[in-house]
Design a protein around this motif. Structure first.
Motif, mmCIF file in Angstrom:
data_model
loop_
_atom_site.group_PDB
_atom_site.id
_atom_site.type_symbol
_atom_site.label_atom_id
_atom_site.label_comp_id
_atom_site.label_asym_id
_atom_site.label_seq_id
_atom_site.Cartn_x
_atom_site.Cartn_y
_atom_site.Cartn_z
ATOM 1 N N GLU A 76 0.834 -1.207 0.000
ATOM 2 C CA GLU A 76 0.000 0.000 0.000
ATOM 3 C C GLU A 76 0.867 1.255 0.000
ATOM 4 O O GLU A 76 1.908 1.286 0.641
ATOM 5 N N ARG A 77 0.411 2.272 -0.706
ATOM 6 C CA ARG A 77 1.035 3.599 -0.596
ATOM 7 C C ARG A 77 0.400 4.283 0.598
ATOM 8 O O ARG A 77 -0.819 4.472 0.635
ATOM 9 N N PHE A 78 1.211 4.640 1.570
ATOM 10 C CA PHE A 78 0.698 5.249 2.797
ATOM 11 C C PHE A 78 0.656 6.762 2.636
ATOM 12 O O PHE A 78 1.667 7.406 2.380
ATOM 13 N N ARG A 79 -0.535 7.320 2.814
ATOM 14 C CA ARG A 79 -0.770 8.737 2.558
ATOM 15 C C ARG A 79 -0.626 9.593 3.809
ATOM 16 O O ARG A 79 -0.133 10.714 3.746
ATOM 17 N N ASP A 80 -1.067 9.070 4.980
ATOM 18 C CA ASP A 80 -1.080 9.901 6.178
ATOM 19 C C ASP A 80 -0.857 9.037 7.409
ATOM 20 O O ASP A 80 -1.141 7.841 7.401
ATOM 21 N N ILE A 81 -0.345 9.670 8.467
ATOM 22 C CA ILE A 81 -0.165 9.017 9.762
ATOM 23 C C ILE A 81 -0.671 9.973 10.839
ATOM 24 O O ILE A 81 -0.400 11.174 10.776
ATOM 25 N N GLU A 82 -1.424 9.425 11.782
ATOM 26 C CA GLU A 82 -1.950 10.217 12.904
ATOM 27 C C GLU A 82 -1.903 9.374 14.169
ATOM 28 O O GLU A 82 -1.890 8.140 14.100
ATOM 29 N N LEU A 83 -1.913 10.044 15.310
ATOM 30 C CA LEU A 83 -1.919 9.377 16.607
ATOM 31 C C LEU A 83 -3.178 9.765 17.358
ATOM 32 O O LEU A 83 -3.629 10.903 17.251
ATOM 33 N N ASP A 84 -3.733 8.816 18.146
ATOM 34 C CA ASP A 84 -4.848 9.190 19.006
ATOM 35 C C ASP A 84 -4.329 9.479 20.411
ATOM 36 O O ASP A 84 -3.122 9.414 20.666
ATOM 37 N N SER A 85 -5.221 9.799 21.322
ATOM 38 C CA SER A 85 -4.820 10.212 22.672
ATOM 39 C C SER A 85 -4.142 9.094 23.462
ATOM 40 O O SER A 85 -3.435 9.359 24.430
ATOM 41 N N GLU A 86 -4.332 7.849 23.056
ATOM 42 C CA GLU A 86 -3.692 6.709 23.715
ATOM 43 C C GLU A 86 -2.352 6.353 23.079
ATOM 44 O O GLU A 86 -1.638 5.499 23.579
ATOM 45 N N GLY A 87 -2.049 6.971 21.956
ATOM 46 C CA GLY A 87 -0.806 6.680 21.268
ATOM 47 C C GLY A 87 -0.916 5.606 20.204
ATOM 48 O O GLY A 87 0.087 5.176 19.642
ATOM 49 N N ASN A 88 -2.158 5.153 19.920
ATOM 50 C CA ASN A 88 -2.340 4.222 18.808
ATOM 51 C C ASN A 88 -2.034 4.954 17.513
ATOM 52 O O ASN A 88 -2.271 6.161 17.392
ATOM 53 N N ILE A 89 -1.529 4.222 16.546
ATOM 54 C CA ILE A 89 -1.097 4.805 15.280
ATOM 55 C C ILE A 89 -2.124 4.466 14.208
ATOM 56 O O ILE A 89 -2.527 3.307 14.066
ATOM 57 N N TYR A 90 -2.538 5.472 13.447
ATOM 58 C CA TYR A 90 -3.483 5.286 12.350
ATOM 59 C C TYR A 90 -2.792 5.657 11.047
ATOM 60 O O TYR A 90 -2.159 6.704 10.944
ATOM 61 N N LEU A 91 -2.954 4.798 10.059
ATOM 62 C CA LEU A 91 -2.385 5.032 8.737
ATOM 63 C C LEU A 91 -3.507 5.056 7.709
ATOM 64 O O LEU A 91 -4.432 4.236 7.770
ATOM 65 N N LEU A 92 -3.415 5.961 6.763
ATOM 66 C CA LEU A 92 -4.377 6.049 5.672
ATOM 67 C C LEU A 92 -3.647 5.730 4.378
ATOM 68 O O LEU A 92 -2.566 6.273 4.121
ATOM 69 N N THR A 93 -4.229 4.838 3.578
ATOM 70 C CA THR A 93 -3.593 4.436 2.324
ATOM 71 C C THR A 93 -4.263 5.129 1.132
ATOM 72 O O THR A 93 -5.384 5.633 1.236
ATOM 73 N N ASP A 94 -3.573 5.092 -0.002
ATOM 74 C CA ASP A 94 -4.135 5.645 -1.222
ATOM 75 C C ASP A 94 -5.401 4.907 -1.647
ATOM 76 O O ASP A 94 -6.263 5.470 -2.285
ATOM 77 N N SER A 95 -5.495 3.614 -1.287
ATOM 78 C CA SER A 95 -6.674 2.836 -1.689
ATOM 79 C C SER A 95 -7.858 3.065 -0.742
ATOM 80 O O SER A 95 -8.902 2.447 -0.907
ATOM 81 N N GLY A 96 -7.692 3.947 0.276
ATOM 82 C CA GLY A 96 -8.783 4.285 1.167
ATOM 83 C C GLY A 96 -8.857 3.474 2.428
ATOM 84 O O GLY A 96 -9.794 3.616 3.216
ATOM 85 N N LYS A 97 -7.880 2.621 2.666
ATOM 86 C CA LYS A 97 -7.877 1.819 3.899
ATOM 87 C C LYS A 97 -7.390 2.668 5.072
ATOM 88 O O LYS A 97 -6.455 3.442 4.952
ATOM 89 N N LEU A 98 -8.052 2.466 6.225
ATOM 90 C CA LEU A 98 -7.616 3.072 7.473
ATOM 91 C C LEU A 98 -7.103 1.930 8.339
ATOM 92 O O LEU A 98 -7.845 1.014 8.680
ATOM 93 N N ILE A 99 -5.826 1.972 8.677
ATOM 94 C CA ILE A 99 -5.171 0.901 9.429
ATOM 95 C C ILE A 99 -4.821 1.430 10.808
ATOM 96 O O ILE A 99 -4.194 2.481 10.941
ATOM 97 N N LYS A 100 -5.235 0.692 11.840
ATOM 98 C CA LYS A 100 -4.926 1.057 13.204
ATOM 99 C C LYS A 100 -3.850 0.113 13.730
ATOM 100 O O LYS A 100 -4.022 -1.109 13.727
ATOM 101 N N LEU A 101 -2.744 0.680 14.185
ATOM 102 C CA LEU A 101 -1.691 -0.109 14.817
ATOM 103 C C LEU A 101 -1.853 0.047 16.315
ATOM 104 O O LEU A 101 -1.933 1.155 16.824
#
Length: 103
Positions: A76-101
């Motif tokens: 996947e081409r990763f478009r964006d990375i964000e963190l939530d208040s707990e420190g979980n990592i969210y990635l957004l892909t070009d194909s529209g997937k939202l991945i939570k680490l």
């Protein structure tokens, strides 16, 4: 030029970075203070481990210790990375997937 500093990280050839955060959170405490960035060209999450040099002379107070690559196998081409208040990592892909680490 006089007064300019070189970048901490030189990605030549370009990795096509798309988003970057300095991680601070509870979910992955071992990542605190390190850079995480998403890439388009190499389709990965890249971790740049930083260390404080203790230099107070005006030079760069941090240095790059290592770089690690993750999630390449997803293709996947990763478009964006964000963190939530707990420190979980969210990635957004070009194909529209939202991945939570998370743990």
């Amino acid at each position: 030029r006089e007064g300019m500093q070189q970048p901490l990280v030189d990605w030549t050839p370009s990795i096509a970075p798309s988003s970057m955060v300095v991680y601070y959170g509870k979910a992955f405490p071992q990542l605190n203070g390190h850079l995480q960035n998403t890439t388009l060209k190499y389709q990965e999450l890249r971790l740049v481990e930083l260390a404080n040099t203790g230099d107070t002379s005006g030079e760069t107070p941090v240095k790059v210790v290592s770089q690690s690559r993750y999630l390449k196998s997803l293709g996947e081409r990763f478009r964006d990375i964000e963190l939530d208040s707990e420190g979980n990592i969210y990635l957004l892909t070009d194909s529209g997937k939202l991945i939570k680490l998370s743990i």
